[in-house]
Write a protein that holds these residues in place. Structure first.
Motif, PDB file in Angstrom:
ATOM      1  N   GLU A 252       0.849  -1.183   0.000  1.00 13.27           N
ATOM      2  CA  GLU A 252       0.000   0.000   0.000  1.00 13.27           C
ATOM      3  C   GLU A 252       0.892   1.243   0.000  1.00 13.27           C
ATOM      4  OE1 GLU A 252      -3.486   2.183   2.606  1.00 13.27           O
ATOM      5  OE2 GLU A 252      -2.681   0.288   3.334  1.00 13.27           O
ATOM      6  N   VAL A 253       0.637   2.152  -0.960  1.00 11.94           N
ATOM      7  CA  VAL A 253       1.463   3.367  -1.113  1.00 11.94           C
ATOM      8  C   VAL A 253       0.536   4.580  -1.208  1.00 11.94           C
ATOM      9  CG1 VAL A 253       3.440   2.202  -2.208  1.00 11.94           C
ATOM     10  CG2 VAL A 253       1.549   3.049  -3.637  1.00 11.94           C
ATOM     11  N   PRO A 254       1.091   5.807  -1.133  1.00 11.25           N
ATOM     12  CA  PRO A 254       0.232   6.998  -1.220  1.00 11.25           C
ATOM     13  C   PRO A 254      -0.509   7.077  -2.553  1.00 11.25           C
ATOM     14  CG  PRO A 254       2.427   7.586  -0.441  1.00 11.25           C
ATOM     15  CD  PRO A 254       2.498   6.160  -0.882  1.00 11.25           C
ATOM     16  N   GLY A 255      -1.673   7.724  -2.548  1.00  7.63           N
ATOM     17  CA  GLY A 255      -2.482   7.890  -3.755  1.00  7.63           C
ATOM     18  C   GLY A 255      -1.878   8.901  -4.709  1.00  7.63           C
ATOM     19  N   GLU A 256      -2.414   8.904  -5.944  1.00  6.29           N
ATOM     20  CA  GLU A 256      -1.822   9.746  -6.998  1.00  6.29           C
ATOM     21  C   GLU A 256      -2.090  11.240  -6.833  1.00  6.29           C
ATOM     22  OE1 GLU A 256      -1.113   8.760 -11.359  1.00  6.29           O
ATOM     23  OE2 GLU A 256      -2.547   7.230 -10.725  1.00  6.29           O
ATOM     24  N   ALA A 257      -2.961  11.605  -5.878  1.00  7.05           N
ATOM     25  CA  ALA A 257      -3.184  13.041  -5.633  1.00  7.05           C
ATOM     26  C   ALA A 257      -1.958  13.654  -4.965  1.00  7.05           C
ATOM     27  CB  ALA A 257      -4.410  13.232  -4.754  1.00  7.05           C
ATOM     28  N   THR A 258      -1.114  12.819  -4.354  1.00  8.61           N
ATOM     29  CA  THR A 258       0.097  13.337  -3.714  1.00  8.61           C
ATOM     30  C   THR A 258       1.285  13.156  -4.660  1.00  8.61           C
ATOM     31  OG1 THR A 258       0.732  11.231  -2.720  1.00  8.61           O
ATOM     32  CG2 THR A 258      -0.773  12.610  -1.453  1.00  8.61           C
ATOM     33  N   LEU A 259       2.283  13.985  -4.490  1.00  9.16           N
ATOM     34  CA  LEU A 259       3.462  13.913  -5.361  1.00  9.16           C
ATOM     35  C   LEU A 259       4.170  12.567  -5.221  1.00  9.16           C
ATOM     36  CD1 LEU A 259       5.331  15.353  -7.365  1.00  9.16           C
ATOM     37  CD2 LEU A 259       6.520  16.361  -5.408  1.00  9.16           C
ATOM     38  N   SER A 260       4.293  12.043  -3.989  1.00  5.38           N
ATOM     39  CA  SER A 260       4.972  10.748  -3.815  1.00  5.38           C
ATOM     40  C   SER A 260       4.215   9.659  -4.576  1.00  5.38           C
ATOM     41  CB  SER A 260       5.129  10.398  -2.334  1.00  5.38           C
ATOM     42  OG  SER A 260       3.933  10.620  -1.647  1.00  5.38           O
ATOM     43  N   GLY A 261       2.865   9.683  -4.501  1.00  8.42           N
ATOM     44  CA  GLY A 261       2.056   8.699  -5.232  1.00  8.42           C
ATOM     45  C   GLY A 261       2.241   8.831  -6.731  1.00  8.42           C
ATOM     46  N   ARG A 262       2.371  10.092  -7.188  1.00 12.72           N
ATOM     47  CA  ARG A 262       2.532  10.341  -8.631  1.00 12.72           C
ATOM     48  C   ARG A 262       3.859   9.784  -9.125  1.00 12.72           C
ATOM     49  NH1 ARG A 262       0.647  16.015  -8.604  1.00 12.72           N
ATOM     50  NH2 ARG A 262       2.683  16.793  -9.243  1.00 12.72           N
ATOM     51  N   VAL A 263       4.922   9.973  -8.349  1.00 12.80           N
ATOM     52  CA  VAL A 263       6.250   9.477  -8.742  1.00 12.80           C
ATOM     53  C   VAL A 263       6.232   7.945  -8.795  1.00 12.80           C
ATOM     54  CG1 VAL A 263       8.689   9.370  -8.077  1.00 12.80           C
ATOM     55  CG2 VAL A 263       7.403  11.469  -7.734  1.00 12.80           C
ATOM     56  N   ILE A 264       5.611   7.329  -7.787  1.00  8.90           N
ATOM     57  CA  ILE A 264       5.552   5.865  -7.742  1.00  8.90           C
ATOM     58  C   ILE A 264       4.790   5.345  -8.973  1.00  8.90           C
ATOM     59  CG2 ILE A 264       4.628   3.878  -6.456  1.00  8.90           C
ATOM     60  CD1 ILE A 264       5.157   5.581  -3.855  1.00  8.90           C
ATOM     61  N   GLN A 265       3.653   5.972  -9.289  1.00  8.62           N
ATOM     62  CA  GLN A 265       2.863   5.520 -10.447  1.00  8.62           C
ATOM     63  C   GLN A 265       3.624   5.725 -11.753  1.00  8.62           C
ATOM     64  OE1 GLN A 265       0.356   3.511 -10.426  1.00  8.62           O
ATOM     65  NE2 GLN A 265       0.550   3.663  -8.198  1.00  8.62           N
ATOM     66  N   GLN A 266       4.395   6.793 -11.839  1.00 13.82           N
ATOM     67  CA  GLN A 266       5.218   7.031 -13.040  1.00 13.82           C
ATOM     68  C   GLN A 266       6.196   5.875 -13.244  1.00 13.82           C
ATOM     69  OE1 GLN A 266       6.889  11.023 -13.247  1.00 13.82           O
ATOM     70  NE2 GLN A 266       8.718  10.238 -14.286  1.00 13.82           N
ATOM     71  N   LEU A 267       6.820   5.418 -12.149  1.00 11.15           N
ATOM     72  CA  LEU A 267       7.767   4.297 -12.239  1.00 11.15           C
ATOM     73  C   LEU A 267       7.045   2.997 -12.575  1.00 11.15           C
ATOM     74  CD1 LEU A 267      10.015   5.221  -9.188  1.00 11.15           C
ATOM     75  CD2 LEU A 267      10.757   5.126 -11.581  1.00 11.15           C
ATOM     76  N   VAL A 268       5.869   2.789 -11.978  1.00  5.49           N
ATOM     77  CA  VAL A 268       5.093   1.567 -12.232  1.00  5.49           C
ATOM     78  C   VAL A 268       4.702   1.508 -13.718  1.00  5.49           C
ATOM     79  CG1 VAL A 268       2.860   0.437 -11.781  1.00  5.49           C
ATOM     80  CG2 VAL A 268       4.221   1.299  -9.869  1.00  5.49           C
ATOM     81  N   LYS A 269       4.236   2.638 -14.261  1.00  6.89           N
ATOM     82  CA  LYS A 269       3.819   2.668 -15.672  1.00  6.89           C
ATOM     83  C   LYS A 269       4.999   2.424 -16.599  1.00  6.89           C
ATOM     84  CE  LYS A 269      -0.176   5.556 -14.939  1.00  6.89           C
ATOM     85  NZ  LYS A 269      -0.476   6.936 -14.572  1.00  6.89           N
ATOM     86  N   ALA A 270       6.152   3.058 -16.285  1.00  7.65           N
ATOM     87  CA  ALA A 270       7.348   2.866 -17.119  1.00  7.65           C
ATOM     88  C   ALA A 270       7.780   1.403 -17.080  1.00  7.65           C
ATOM     89  CB  ALA A 270       8.467   3.776 -16.624  1.00  7.65           C
ATOM     90  N   ASN A 271       7.643   0.758 -15.914  1.00  9.20           N
ATOM     91  CA  ASN A 271       8.038  -0.643 -15.758  1.00  9.20           C
ATOM     92  C   ASN A 271       7.100  -1.553 -16.542  1.00  9.20           C
ATOM     93  OD1 ASN A 271       9.517  -2.813 -14.320  1.00  9.20           O
ATOM     94  ND2 ASN A 271       7.485  -3.243 -13.487  1.00  9.20           N
ATOM     95  N   SER A 272       5.791  -1.238 -16.558  1.00  9.27           N
ATOM     96  CA  SER A 272       4.828  -2.112 -17.231  1.00  9.27           C
ATOM     97  C   SER A 272       4.987  -2.056 -18.756  1.00  9.27           C
ATOM     98  CB  SER A 272       3.400  -1.752 -16.841  1.00  9.27           C
ATOM     99  OG  SER A 272       3.075  -0.475 -17.357  1.00  9.27           O
TER     100      SER A 272
END
Ligand SMILES: [Zn+2]
Length: 274
Positions: A252-272
């Motif tokens: 469980e990580v922060p949601g995309e409304a927060t900057l930390s969540g946005r960075v994590i999702q950016q990495l997840v998308k690049a990985n996929s």
């Protein structure tokens, strides 16, 4: 967008007919009668709050050419459940969160700069920029902004380093974070924080973005960095646990409304996409 906060010189009764987005702040909380609805353009009168003349009022920006106002109360009018943290505004999207953040930070500035920190005399607001000035000694203050760095460290196996701080519940992880110290660059702060918090070295820092974070006056900035060596070793009292996670098996990580969540999702998308 109005960059600087313009003070309204009109008296409060005169301001009652003004139409705009009202961000009403008291003791760090914002007035939101319906927690699911962002503020709508309306007059101060329509807002239905009682005024006793001690409130502070100023314009803090615009949304689609409609002015946004801060109204600051010393004592919070009832009922208590109509008052919310600026976090509530994250779900309404950027313009509302940005103005809620600014309203809270300006309100805190007005509340904490009534007297000069150098000579103790009364401070006065200057009318061409948002600043408080001491007419006796010339000391001038601006709203405080504390820069913070968020660091997403990735290793050669394309795993992301996530940590859980002592204030987060079990199972909830985020990227590393820390305050920038005096005379430090953002990059130096990122390298130092990662070394202090988990004992590893990083390099190849890439800036991702920033987000105002009014708790109470931070500016979050985010970087992605490469792991360059060192064993994970958590700083006592700060970090409860830290691990490398595969980007397709994150906890469980922060949601995309927060900057930390946005960075994590950016990495997840690049990985996929790999
Ligand atoms: Zn002074």
């Amino acid at each position: 967008m109005v960059n600087e906060v313009s003070m309204i010189r009109h008296s409060l009764p005169h301001a009652k007919a003004r139409t705009g987005y009202w961000y009403v702040v008291s003791q760090g909380k914002l007035y939101l009668p319906d927690a699911e609805q962002p503020p709508q353009p309306q007059s101060l009168q329509q807002l239905g709050l009682e005024l006793d003349g001690s409130e502070m009022l100023c314009q803090i920006g615009e949304i689609d050419q409609t002015p946004c106002y801060l109204l600051q109360y010393q004592d919070r009018p009832e009922p208590e459940h109509h008052w919310h943290s600026a976090r509530q505004f994250l779900v309404f999207g950027e313009p509302h969160f940005e103005h809620a953040a600014r309203a809270c930070q300006v309100a805190l500035f007005l509340q904490t700069h009534k007297f000069c920190g150098q000579c103790g005399s009364s401070m006065h607001l200057v009318n061409w920029e948002l600043a408080a000035l001491c007419h006796k000694c010339g000391h001038r203050c601006y709203p405080r902004i504390n820069p913070c760095v968020l660091i997403a460290v990735v290793n050669s196996k394309n795993q992301l380093l996530l940590a859980r701080s002592a204030r987060h519940k079990s199972g909830f992880f985020s990227i590393l974070a820390g305050f920038v110290e005096s005379a430090e660059t953002l990059e130096q702060a990122a390298v130092r924080e990662v070394a202090e918090e988990v004992g590893v070295r990083i390099g190849n820092l890439q800036y991702v973005g920033s987000q105002p974070w009014p708790f109470p006056h931070s500016l979050m900035t985010a970087f992605i960095a490469d792991y360059q060596g060192g064993e994970l070793c958590c700083q006592p009292d700060e970090i409860e646990e830290a691990h490398w996670f595969d980007l397709d098996k994150l906890p469980e990580v922060p949601g995309e409304a927060t900057l930390s969540g946005r960075v994590i999702q950016q990495l997840v998308k690049a990985n996929s996409r790999k």
